[in-house]
Write a protein that holds these residues in place. Structure first.
Motif, short mmCIF file in Angstrom:
data_model
loop_
_atom_site.label_atom_id
_atom_site.label_comp_id
_atom_site.label_asym_id
_atom_site.label_seq_id
_atom_site.Cartn_x
_atom_site.Cartn_y
_atom_site.Cartn_z
N THR A 156 -22.44 18.29 -10.02
CA THR A 156 -22.55 16.78 -9.87
C THR A 156 -21.58 16.19 -10.99
O THR A 156 -21.50 16.48 -12.19
N GLU A 157 -20.53 15.53 -10.51
CA GLU A 157 -19.70 14.60 -11.12
C GLU A 157 -20.34 13.60 -12.09
O GLU A 157 -21.23 12.95 -11.75
N TRP A 158 -19.78 13.50 -13.31
CA TRP A 158 -20.54 12.58 -14.18
C TRP A 158 -20.79 10.97 -13.47
O TRP A 158 -21.91 10.65 -13.59
N GLU A 159 -19.59 10.77 -12.83
CA GLU A 159 -19.69 9.33 -12.13
C GLU A 159 -20.86 9.19 -11.25
O GLU A 159 -21.41 8.12 -10.99
N ASP A 160 -21.06 10.40 -10.65
CA ASP A 160 -22.35 10.24 -9.44
C ASP A 160 -23.62 10.77 -9.91
O ASP A 160 -24.52 10.90 -9.16
N ALA A 161 -23.96 11.36 -11.25
CA ALA A 161 -24.82 11.91 -11.84
C ALA A 161 -25.96 10.93 -11.97
O ALA A 161 -25.76 9.67 -12.41
N THR A 162 -27.09 11.43 -11.82
CA THR A 162 -28.47 10.45 -12.32
C THR A 162 -28.53 10.87 -13.93
O THR A 162 -27.99 11.84 -14.46
N GLU A 163 -29.52 9.99 -14.45
CA GLU A 163 -29.79 10.46 -15.83
C GLU A 163 -30.35 11.63 -15.81
O GLU A 163 -29.86 12.01 -17.33
N ASP A 164 -31.05 12.27 -15.38
CA ASP A 164 -31.59 13.46 -15.32
C ASP A 164 -30.48 14.50 -15.45
O ASP A 164 -30.73 15.57 -16.34
N GLU A 165 -29.64 14.33 -14.70
CA GLU A 165 -28.59 15.23 -14.38
C GLU A 165 -27.59 15.31 -15.55
O GLU A 165 -26.97 16.22 -15.87
N ARG A 166 -27.40 14.04 -16.03
CA ARG A 166 -26.37 13.78 -17.12
C ARG A 166 -27.04 14.62 -18.36
O ARG A 166 -26.26 14.73 -19.28
N ALA A 167 -28.48 14.83 -18.24
CA ALA A 167 -28.75 15.28 -19.66
C ALA A 167 -28.90 16.92 -19.45
O ALA A 167 -28.87 17.52 -20.57
N GLU A 206 -21.39 23.53 -3.34
CA GLU A 206 -22.38 23.14 -2.65
C GLU A 206 -22.26 23.92 -1.44
O GLU A 206 -23.27 24.38 -0.59
N GLN A 207 -21.16 23.87 -0.80
CA GLN A 207 -20.70 24.52 0.45
C GLN A 207 -21.02 25.96 0.28
O GLN A 207 -21.40 26.76 0.99
N ALA A 208 -20.50 26.69 -0.90
CA ALA A 208 -20.61 27.93 -0.95
C ALA A 208 -22.08 28.59 -1.18
O ALA A 208 -22.38 29.37 -0.81
N ALA A 209 -22.89 27.65 -1.86
CA ALA A 209 -24.20 27.89 -2.16
C ALA A 209 -24.96 27.91 -0.96
O ALA A 209 -26.04 28.52 -0.67
N GLY A 210 -24.59 27.07 0.16
CA GLY A 210 -25.39 26.94 1.27
C GLY A 210 -24.93 28.24 2.37
O GLY A 210 -25.77 28.63 3.28
#
Length: 448
Positions: A156-167, A206-210
């Motif tokens: 997740t890029e910082w600009e698109d991340a939630t607060e939990d993801e930024r942590a 994410e594509q590779a993980a799928g």
């Protein structure tokens, strides 16, 4: 261009993304061209990548001819529209080949050869993609790795991340590797539905993980942190200097005060060299065994033979080659000069565009007048010559073997082998006149 064989047993291509302008640098110079260790950071990266990859492709922006020249002879791809890292990598898709492809960044120049080798090593069954990660002290605006156990689910890029993801402390270092066929397919499927409206390279994760597993290798911040500002450039320089100093000392070089010595990425110091405090090595310096460089000297583009002595306060400029057992002393500058074995230039002299034989002594304050305002001219001095102090040699000129030049001479003509040359006005003494002149000056001062 073929490099050393890859560790994977099949072809591995490196795609280096270098199209960024580096707006935070606030510079007219492309970010990738800012120097580290005396060389552009992209050159530093390419020289290491060439030890790992079979081919190197560099993606640049339009009008980046200086980068193209710097990375030659490697292939250049131009990204005419700056639409994100995924878009940049896609521009090189036709050059991926049939093996593996790794994407590197020009602003991550400190990655080591061993870490690159780990990135491209054969992947276990089921691992579609491998990437590099780190845990920086200040995660800042780095993309965050969303994981499940030991596998990466997405970035997740910082600009698109939630607060939990930024942590999340585990951050994307940017570099990744996968099969060329898979990477090409994933890049073609990218969209720009995100906060910046760009094609993110990280979306291929994410594509590779799928389709299978995505593995990561965690490296240190010191070798994976990006360089996006002047402050980060300075931090990277500190890290690189620490690495270069440690490597020199491990190879048998004495650095009396390591933190005060600055090396270039290509500096070559041989065993038993001694480097005193506050010495700066510009690009292209080679020192033989047992060379002693004394404090506050600056060397660039020069080669010094075994057991020579340099400095203190010496400046050696490009094109200078000193043979073994030469002595260059305090406040001496040499430029484009060949100095023969055992010769000495010990004090307060400038010698430029010169060839000097073996066993010759250049007295204090001597200079070669090598420039007439338009052209450079050569001075040649033979073996076992003695040039008296404060001699001026007006080039082009030749001073032969075993010559003796009187102190204070201004030479404008050649001196033949074994000759004694005096080129100065004869001293004249006027009895009593010195006192008369001093008295006259003092009287003038009293009246003023």
């Amino acid at each position: 261009m073929s490099q050393t064989p890859s560790v994977t047993g099949h072809e591995v291509t490196a795609i280096i993304l270098a199209a960024g302008l580096g707006t935070r640098m606030k510079s007219s110079l492309p970010k990738a061209m800012h120097p580290l260790g005396g060389v552009p950071m992209i050159r530093l990266l390419i020289d290491k990548a060439a030890q790992v990859f079979d081919r190197i492709i560099v993606v640049v922006g339009p009008d980046m001819d200086d980068i193209a020249s710097c990375v030659a002879p490697h292939k250049i791809i131009v990204q005419h529209e700056r639409a994100g890292t995924g878009h940049a990598a896609r521009q090189a898709a036709a050059e991926f080949g049939g093996g593996d492809v790794a994407v590197l960044y020009a602003d991550n120049p400190l990655i080591s050869v061993p870490l690159m080798q780990q990135l491209v090593a054969p992947r276990p069954d089921g691992v579609m993609l491998r990437l590099l990660a780190m845990r920086p002290k200040d995660p800042g605006r780095y993309g965050r790795l969303v994981t499940s156990g030991d596998d990466v689910q997405r970035i997740t890029e910082w600009e698109d991340a939630t607060e939990d993801e930024r942590a999340i402390s585990l951050c994307n270092a940017g570099m990744l590797c996968a099969a060329a066929t898979d990477m090409r397919r994933w890049l073609n499927a990218l969209t720009h539905d995100n906060a910046q409206g760009e094609y993110y390279l990280t979306d291929v994760v994410e594509q590779a993980a799928g389709e299978g597993r995505v593995a990561f290798i965690e490296g240190s911040e010191a070798e994976l942190a990006g360089v996006n500002s002047r402050a980060e450039l300075a931090a990277a320089e500190r890290t690189l200097q620490e690495q270069l100093r440690a490597a020199a000392m491990a190879d048998g070089v004495t650095l009396v005060a390591p933190e005060t010595v600055f090396l270039s990425a290509d500096t070559k110091l041989s065993q038993d060299c001694v480097i005193e405090p506050h010495v700066v090595f510009g690009p292209g310096v080679r020192l033989g065994r047992g060379v002693h460089v004394r404090a506050f000297s600056h060397l660039e583009g020069c080669t010094i033979g075994d057991n020579s002595r340099i400095g203190p306060f010496a400046r050696l400029r490009p094109g200078t080659v000193c043979a073994a057992e030469t002595h260059i002393g305090n406040f001496v500058e040499l430029k484009a000069t060949q100095l023969g074995q055992g010769s000495k230039v010990n004090h307060l002299s400038y010698i430029g565009d010169a060839e000097i034989g073996a066993g010759t002594n250049i007295g204090a304050g001597s200079i070669t007048c090598n420039y007439d305002g338009v052209f450079k001219h050569k001075t040649s001095i033979g073996d076992h010559a003695f040039i008296g102090s404060n001699t001026i040699m007006v080039a082009p000129i030749r001073v032969g073997d075993a010559t003796l030049v009187a102190a204070g001479s201004v030479l404008t003509e050649n001196v033949a082998d074994t000759d004694f040359a005096v080129a100065r006005a004869r001293q004249v003494a006027k009895p009593g006149r010195g006192q008369q002149m001093q008295d006259a000056l003092k009287a003038k001062k009293e009246k003023s």
